[in-house]
Design an enzyme around this catalytic site. Sequence first.
Site, PDB file in Angstrom:
ATOM      1  N   CYS A 268     -48.160 -36.139 -26.483  1.00 38.84           N
ATOM      2  CA  CYS A 268     -49.476 -36.089 -27.346  1.00 38.84           C
ATOM      3  C   CYS A 268     -49.393 -35.568 -28.691  1.00 38.84           C
ATOM      4  CB  CYS A 268     -50.592 -35.956 -26.465  1.00 38.84           C
ATOM      5  SG  CYS A 268     -52.382 -36.166 -26.846  1.00 38.84           S
TER       6      CYS A 268
ATOM      7  N   HIS B  13     -50.135 -37.970 -20.345  1.00 37.51           N
ATOM      8  CA  HIS B  13     -50.230 -36.680 -19.506  1.00 37.51           C
ATOM      9  C   HIS B  13     -50.130 -37.292 -18.351  1.00 37.51           C
ATOM     10  CE1 HIS B  13     -51.591 -34.478 -23.148  1.00 37.51           C
ATOM     11  NE2 HIS B  13     -52.477 -35.529 -23.409  1.00 37.51           N
TER      12      HIS B  13
HETATM   13  N1  GLN Z   1     -55.585 -33.767 -30.991  1.00 37.88           N
HETATM   14  C1  GLN Z   1     -54.769 -34.914 -30.770  1.00 37.88           C
HETATM   15  C2  GLN Z   1     -55.468 -36.180 -30.701  1.00 37.88           C
HETATM   16  O1  GLN Z   1     -56.852 -36.037 -30.091  1.00 37.88           O
HETATM   17  C3  GLN Z   1     -53.837 -34.693 -29.503  1.00 37.88           C
HETATM   18  C4  GLN Z   1     -54.702 -34.534 -28.208  1.00 37.88           C
HETATM   19  C5  GLN Z   1     -53.792 -34.000 -27.187  1.00 37.88           C
HETATM   20  O2  GLN Z   1     -52.673 -33.654 -27.328  1.00 37.88           O
HETATM   21  N2  GLN Z   1     -54.510 -34.365 -26.029  1.00 37.88           N
HETATM   22  O3  GLN Z   1     -55.160 -37.228 -30.991  1.00 37.88           O
END
Ligand code: GLN
Length: 238
Positions: free
Chosen positions: A93, A190
């Site tokens: 992510c 995740h």
């Molecule tokens: N800030 C990024 C997004 O929302 C990553 C989010 C995350 O790592 N869960 O795209």
Amino acid sequence: MNELVIVSLYPRDMNIYGDRGNVLSLARRAREHGFTPRVVEVNPGDPLPERVDLVIGGGGQDSGQGRVALDLQARADEFRSLADDGVPMLVICGLYQLFGHRFVTYTGEELTGIGVLDVETRGASERMIGNIVLDTEEFGEIIGYENHSGHTRLGPGSRPLGRVIQGAGNNPEDGVEGARTANVIGSYLHGSLLPKNPALSDFLIGEAAKRRYGGFAAAAAESETVRRARESAKRRPR
Ligand code: GLN
């Protein structure tokens, strides 16, 4: 003697939705394969260990990404040469986005990435949230959970990790998820990802072992708990 050094990258700022579980799960699986894992946490300002066999990094909010982006840029050459040398890495992510060329947030702030993966990400107004299932040639079905606003697009230097069966993935249009260049895998998944997807752990450990010791003889057994966790996660609605 049969040590594997696992770098846990930015665990303080980039560890959301249980991404730290990937490090625990990988270390445990490495032990089951007969290795002695040594986990080295690297936060901004910390040196990388002399020897790096594996790199694992997690996700975070835009604010966490802002805190690590400059530190990561300062290490860009180190990570590029490790990637060129075949070091297996899994970045989830927020760090997936920063291992690409750039992440432009929804409010227009640009975070420069290190370009290990040939991807670019732009924040959008709507978040893509929910359980996600991928079909991959190399790892079979991959099961996870996504929550991101970034829309990621691949260039020719990276191929997708998998085809989306359920969920959004890199963006709402392309029908694919994640990115892979050499042994570096970026993904939005995740969950944490590795406990439910031992095929991915085995790939990371196997590549690390081949690079360091010249071979890999898989020794970890299939687990009934993992099979049941996968079944139950797949049944959950998005
Ligand atoms: N800030 C990024 C997004 O929302 C990553 C989010 C995350 O790592 N869960 O795209």
